[in-house]
Scaffold this motif. Structure first.
Motif, PDB file in Angstrom:
ATOM      1  N   GLY A  90       0.607  -1.109   0.041  1.00  0.00           N
ATOM      2  CA  GLY A  90      -0.020  -0.084   0.062  1.00  0.00           C
ATOM      3  C   GLY A  90       0.805   1.211   0.044  1.00  0.00           C
ATOM      4  O   GLY A  90       0.331   2.549  -0.203  1.00  0.00           O
ATOM      5  N   TYR A  91       2.045   1.311   0.287  1.00  0.00           N
ATOM      6  CA  TYR A  91       2.836   2.315   0.181  1.00  0.00           C
ATOM      7  C   TYR A  91       4.328   1.864  -0.319  1.00  0.00           C
ATOM      8  O   TYR A  91       4.855   0.961   0.298  1.00  0.00           O
ATOM      9  N   GLY A  92       4.777   2.539  -1.355  1.00  0.00           N
ATOM     10  CA  GLY A  92       6.089   2.250  -1.897  1.00  0.00           C
ATOM     11  C   GLY A  92       6.558   0.759  -2.497  1.00  0.00           C
ATOM     12  O   GLY A  92       7.418   0.242  -2.290  1.00  0.00           O
ATOM     13  N   ASP A  93       5.500   0.095  -2.990  1.00  0.00           N
ATOM     14  CA  ASP A  93       5.581  -1.278  -3.344  1.00  0.00           C
ATOM     15  C   ASP A  93       6.671  -1.600  -4.215  1.00  0.00           C
ATOM     16  O   ASP A  93       7.409  -2.495  -4.020  1.00  0.00           O
ATOM     17  N   ALA A  94       6.586  -0.671  -5.074  1.00  0.00           N
ATOM     18  CA  ALA A  94       7.865  -0.988  -6.146  1.00  0.00           C
ATOM     19  C   ALA A  94       9.375  -0.782  -5.546  1.00  0.00           C
ATOM     20  O   ALA A  94      10.160  -1.433  -6.031  1.00  0.00           O
ATOM     21  N   GLU A  95       9.223   0.263  -4.775  1.00  0.00           N
ATOM     22  CA  GLU A  95      10.531   0.448  -4.028  1.00  0.00           C
ATOM     23  C   GLU A  95      10.962  -0.500  -3.140  1.00  0.00           C
ATOM     24  O   GLU A  95      12.119  -1.144  -2.948  1.00  0.00           O
ATOM     25  N   LEU A  96       9.914  -1.100  -2.364  1.00  0.00           N
ATOM     26  CA  LEU A  96      10.072  -2.143  -1.473  1.00  0.00           C
ATOM     27  C   LEU A  96      10.794  -3.552  -2.564  1.00  0.00           C
ATOM     28  O   LEU A  96      11.646  -4.135  -1.809  1.00  0.00           O
ATOM     29  N   LEU A  97      10.234  -3.910  -3.617  1.00  0.00           N
ATOM     30  CA  LEU A  97      10.400  -4.968  -4.320  1.00  0.00           C
ATOM     31  C   LEU A  97      11.852  -4.835  -4.874  1.00  0.00           C
ATOM     32  O   LEU A  97      12.873  -5.689  -4.502  1.00  0.00           O
TER      33      LEU A  97
END
Length: 364
Positions: A90-97
Motif C-alpha cells: 500500500g505504500y512504496g510497493d515498487a521501491e520495496l520490491l
C-alpha cells in the motif's frame, strides 16, 4: 532461520483482508523455529484500528510511510536468511520490491508473496515494463495465497523461477466455536469490506438475495458499506474486528462467502473467511468457484450458490438443524485437513530445500 517480511499489516485487519492469513502462517512458522520480523507501514489508519497487540512470536516494526522510513527498514533486510515482499503493502510497493532484491543478501532466499495472484497476473501480463514482471527472473520464489495450477502456469509463463500456492487455512487457537451474541442475530451474515472488484458480486449474491427474501434478516459486516442503498431487512455493522469474528460466524443461521471477481474466475482460491467460518462451526454458503471440493465437500460441509437467486432459495429452505450439521462437518474437516500447521510443515520443507539448493549452487 531469520525471515524479514515486508507486508501490509500484521497488527490490523482494517482495510487489510490478508491480516489473518499472515498471522496464521507466520505464527505456525514461528512455532517451527523461524525468527520473524514483520515490517508494516503506518498507513490507511490501520494503526488506529489494531486487532491484536504485537505478538511474542514475531517482532513487528511499524515504520513511517515515507522515503526515509522505507530506506530505514530495507537496510535491515541484509540480516535475514529469507526476505519476503508481499503484494499490496500500500505504500512504496515498487521501491520495496527493488529493495528486497538490492538489500537482501546474495545468499538469502528472496521471495514475492502474492495475496491477490489473479489480479496481479492480469495487471503484469498487460505491462511488460511492470516492476514485478521485470523482477521475476531475479526472485528465487513466488508464493501465492491460492490459485492452483492456473496461477502457477501464469507466473511460469511470465518468467518466475518457481511458483507455489500456500493456501489459507485454520488456526484453531484463533478461530473456534464461540457463544452466539444477540447483536449478530440474523438468518444470513456476510463479512467483507467494500472493494471495487467485489461489489458487483456482493450486489448479486447478498443484496439481491436479501431483496428476494424480505422475511429473512440479513447482516452485513465490513468497512465501506455505510452509503450503500439496501432493502430494509439488511442491518449494517461497519468494521468487525477479528476478535469478534467467531461470534459473528456462529450466531446467524448461516454465513456467506463471496469471492472477489478475479479469484472466482481463476478458482482454487478459498478466502480466509472460508476457514474462519468453518473453524467456528458455521454453516457456510459460498459463491461457486472451481476447486471448492478440494477444501470442503459441497452439499455436506459447505453449500454452493451460483447466483443471488440460489442464495435466496438456500436460506429460505435451510433449517436450523441442517445448518448445525453442515457446520459440524465443516469444523471436523478443516481441523483434520486444513490447519496452518499443515501449511507450515510443507512450506518449511520448501524453504529449507530452496535455500540449501541456492547456497550449494553459489558454492559450486
Amino acid at each position: 532461520m531469520r525471515i524479514a517480511f515486508y507486508g501490509s499489516s500484521l497488527l490490523s485487519s482494517y482495510w487489510n483482508g490478508a491480516a489473518t492469513y499472515y498471522r496464521g502462517i507466520l505464527h505456525a512458522l514461528a512455532r517451527r523455529g523461524y525468527a520473524i520480523t514483520f515490517y508494516e507501514p503506518d498507513a490507511f489508519e490501520r494503526q488506529n484500528h489494531r486487532d491484536i497487540a504485537p505478538p511474542d512470536w514475531c517482532r513487528v516494526v511499524v515504520y513511517p510511510a515515507t522515503e526515509a522510513g522505507l530506506s530505514e527498514v530495507l537496510a535491515q533486510a541484509g540480516a535475514a536468511d529469507i526476505v519476503v515482499k508481499a503484494s499490496g503493502v500500500g505504500y512504496g510497493d515498487a521501491e520495496l520490491l527493488a529493495g528486497v532484491l538490492a538489500d537482501g543478501r546474495s545468499d538469502a532466499l528472496r521471495i514475492f508473496w502474492d495475496v491477490d495472484a489473479p489480479a496481479t497476473l492480469r495487471e503484469i501480463a498487460a505491462s511488460p515494463l511492470h516492476p514485478l514482471r521485470q523482477a521475476l527472473a531475479e526472485l528465487d520464489l513466488v508464493l501465492t495465497y491460492g490459485g492452483g495450477d492456473p496461477v502457477v502456469a501464469g507466473y511460469g509463463a511470465l518468467g518466475a523461477q518457481a511458483c507455489v500456492p500456500v493456501y489459507n487455512a485454520l488456526d484453531p487457537s484463533t478461530h473456534h466455536p464461540d457463544k452466539p451474541e444477540p447483536r449478530f442475530s440474523a438468518d444470513l451474515g456476510f463479512l467483507g469490506n467494500r472493494l471495487p472488484d467485489r461489489e458487483a458480486r456482493v450486489d448479486e449474491f447478498f443484496f439481491k438475495a436479501a431483496s428476494l427474501q424480505l422475511g429473512q434478516q440479513f447482516l452485513l459486516g465490513g468497512a465501506g458499506w455505510d452509503d450503500k442503498p439496501c432493502s430494509p431487512n439488511i442491518r449494517k455493522l461497519g468494521h468487525v474486528a477479528t476478535a469478534q469474528h467467531n461470534a459473528f460466524n456462529v450466531t446467524p443461521r448461516a454465513v456467506l462467502n463471496i469471492s472477489r471477481a478475479d479469484m472466482a474466475a481463476m478458482g482454487f482460491s478459498p478466502a480466509t473467511r472460508v476457514f474462519e467460518a468453518a473453524g467456528a462451526g458455521a454453516c457456510l454458503i459460498t459463491d461457486a468457484w472451481t476447486g471448492i471440493e478440494l477444501f470442503l465437500q459441497p452439499g455436506e460441509e459447505i453449500l454452493v450458490a451460483r447466483d443471488g437467486a440460489d442464495v435466496a432459495e438456500i436460506i429460505g429452505e435451510l433449517s436450523a438443524e441442517r445448518a448445525r450439521r453442515i457446520g459440524e462437518r465443516a469444523l471436523a474437516r478443516v481441523r483434520r485437513d486444513h490447519t496452518y500447521e499443515d501449511r507450515a510443515a510443507a512450506l518449511d520443507a520448501l524453504l529449507r530445500q530452496r535455500l540449501a539448493a541456492k547456497r550449494r549452487d553459489m558454492a559450486a
